[in-house]
Design an enzyme around this catalytic site. Structure first.
Site, PDB file in Angstrom:
ATOM      1  N   ASP A 224     -22.503  20.123 -38.575  1.00  0.00           N
ATOM      2  CA  ASP A 224     -21.033  20.346 -37.985  1.00  0.00           C
ATOM      3  C   ASP A 224     -20.541  18.627 -38.417  1.00  0.00           C
ATOM      4  OD1 ASP A 224     -19.098  18.980 -35.501  1.00  0.00           O
ATOM      5  OD2 ASP A 224     -18.746  21.012 -35.993  1.00  0.00           O
TER       6      ASP A 224
ATOM      7  N   ASP B 206     -20.887  15.997 -36.050  1.00  0.00           N
ATOM      8  CA  ASP B 206     -22.110  15.395 -36.096  1.00  0.00           C
ATOM      9  C   ASP B 206     -22.749  14.536 -37.118  1.00  0.00           C
ATOM     10  OD1 ASP B 206     -22.666  16.828 -33.713  1.00  0.00           O
ATOM     11  OD2 ASP B 206     -23.659  18.590 -34.617  1.00  0.00           O
ATOM     12  N   GLU B 207     -21.930  14.824 -38.244  1.00  0.00           N
ATOM     13  CA  GLU B 207     -22.295  14.051 -39.283  1.00  0.00           C
ATOM     14  C   GLU B 207     -21.455  12.632 -38.989  1.00  0.00           C
ATOM     15  OE1 GLU B 207     -20.770  13.753 -44.162  1.00  0.00           O
ATOM     16  OE2 GLU B 207     -20.623  15.630 -43.126  1.00  0.00           O
ATOM     17  N   GLY B 208     -20.492  12.603 -38.465  1.00  0.00           N
ATOM     18  CA  GLY B 208     -19.921  11.278 -38.042  1.00  0.00           C
ATOM     19  C   GLY B 208     -20.671  10.524 -37.185  1.00  0.00           C
TER      20      GLY B 208
END
Length: 436
Positions: free
Chosen positions: A178, A181-183
């Site tokens: 997502d 979630d990457e951030g």
């Protein structure tokens, strides 16, 4: 027959001596015995091994970053001690191209590259640790933008390859990440590497990431008003190293530099087109004509005839593309922010920072550079024909996110010789969430 009393006494004494000899022998063996040193599994801190500092125990994690432009493997070696924030002792990194999404129509072709990267993992992790070392693949914007069926087929092929590896591969080990979630994972990485996690000092730094397909902003709000007035899906909480953090984080899919470049040029992401498609843009030098491949489409791109100044007309085009697509964030001027990926690459192209060392730039440096480059008669030798467009886009993006022109941004590809990618934070988050 009755046994004489003397004989009976002798038998009793002999039996007692035999028992005492057995007990002595048993405890002697027990004193020599030590349980075998099993590798780390589910919270077991693993064996102390030669070369590790006293009291610290070794463990490993393998993270595959399946991005839009390539697949990268990160092999991390950690040192753990009870109730302490782990130390990152070493990282092995290798990248291959193209990205997984390039095999959307023929998933079997992705196997060769994955097996090549497995060899890197095997060479970096001692065999005794293989079956306890988590193996994870997170796919980002490249797969997020694929049609669902094609993405599923690719991930199933990856799962099949992972299932045959000697590493610890759980059911949730392969997935599309997502954007939020990457951030968050990138935020964990930079705050871990800067020493801001798990300490008595609760101050942390913010994170900006500009990839090819998406862009992220993540920070820990210090003002309750930020939490109350932000969209509910922008606020989340995580537990990391026995500390809870409230985060403002959002990923803007389709607003990564390459996807935004296509939109500004007038193209449509994911649109199948046979042959070459021509795009005319005010963000290109009037005399420029060339080809650009994005996804599976080859575009012929050229500039408009001279008229309105290039910068002004390009700025208008960029503002239309970003109109009402960005949520302005609060507190951006009150804390330190690190910026990665294309923020870094463009600053290198402009000579604002050294490629190997990184540095600090002001938000206004991007807009000032955009005006200079766009105002030039032609593309500078050796520079991208999209430099005017890209710089204008970055300057408007930062403005829309809420960053004032005089705000300093720290640009770093590595911190303490370690990569600043989201992969480190993602493996930490995965291991903590799964209690590995």
């Amino acid at each position: 027959m009755r046994i004489p009393k003397l004989a009976s006494a002798f038998v009793s004494v002999a039996g007692l001596l035999a028992y005492l000899m057995y007990v002595k022998h048993h405890y002697a063996l027990s004193a020599q015995y030590r349980p075998p040193n099993y590798s780390l599994s589910r919270g077991d801190p693993g064996p102390v091994t030669a070369g590790d500092p006293g009291g610290w125990r070794r463990r490993y994690g393998v993270m595959f970053d399946a991005g839009s432009t390539g697949t990268r493997i990160h092999v991390f070696k950690f040192l753990h001690q009870p109730n302490e924030v782990p130390k990152l002792a070493h990282e092995t990194f290798k990248a291959i191209t193209p990205g997984l999404s390039a095999y959307a129509d023929d998933p079997d072709q992705c196997t060769t590259g994955l097996l090549q990267l497995f060899e890197v993992a095997k060479a970096s992790v001692p065999p005794s640790f293989w079956n306890s070392t988590p193996l994870v693949l997170k796919a980002t914007a490249g797969l997020r933008m694929l049609p669902g069926e094609k993405a599923t087929q690719l991930l199933n092929k990856v799962r099949a390859v992972f299932s045959e590896s000697p590493f610890l591969s759980r059911n949730d080990a392969v997935s599309i990440m997502d954007g939020t979630d990457e951030g968050i994972s990138a935020w964990i990485t930079v705050n871990f590497l800067t020493g801001c996690l798990g300490g008595a000092d609760s101050s942390t730094v913010g994170m900006l990431d500009l990839g090819g397909g998406s862009t992220q902003i993540t920070f820990s709000p210090q003002d309750e008003k930020t939490i109350q007035t932000s969209p509910i899906d922008y606020i989340s909480s995580i537990q990391m190293f026995n500390t809870s953090y409230t985060l403002y984080s959002h990923s803007y899919l389709g607003l990564g530099l390459l996807s935004a470049r296509l939109a500004i040029l007038g193209g449509v992401e994911g649109q199948d087109a046979p042959g070459s498609v021509e795009l005319v843009s005010p963000c290109l030098a009037p005399e420029h004509s060339g080809q650009w491949k994005h996804g599976d489409v080859v575009y012929t791109v050229r500039g408009q005839k001279e008229g309105e100044p290039v910068y002004d007309s390009c700025l208008t085009k960029v503002e239309k593309v970003l109109y009402k697509k960005i949520q302005k964030a609060m507190e951006t001027s009150n804390m330190d922010f690190y910026a990665f990926s294309f923020y870094y690459d463009l600053a290198v192209d402009l000579g604002l920072i050294e490629e190997r060392k990184g540095g600090t730039v002001k938000v206004s440096d991007y807009s000032d550079a955009a005006k200079r480059v766009c105002g030039g008669v032609s593309v500078p030798p050796g520079k991208s024909p999209f430099l005017c467009l890209d710089l204008t886009y970055i300057s408007v993006l930062l403005r829309e996110l809420g960053f004032p022109p005089d705000k300093d941004l720290k640009l770093a590809r590595t911190i303490g010789d370690m990569e600043t990618s989201w992969a480190l934070g993602a493996i930490f988050h995965y291991m903590e969430s799964n209690r590995l």
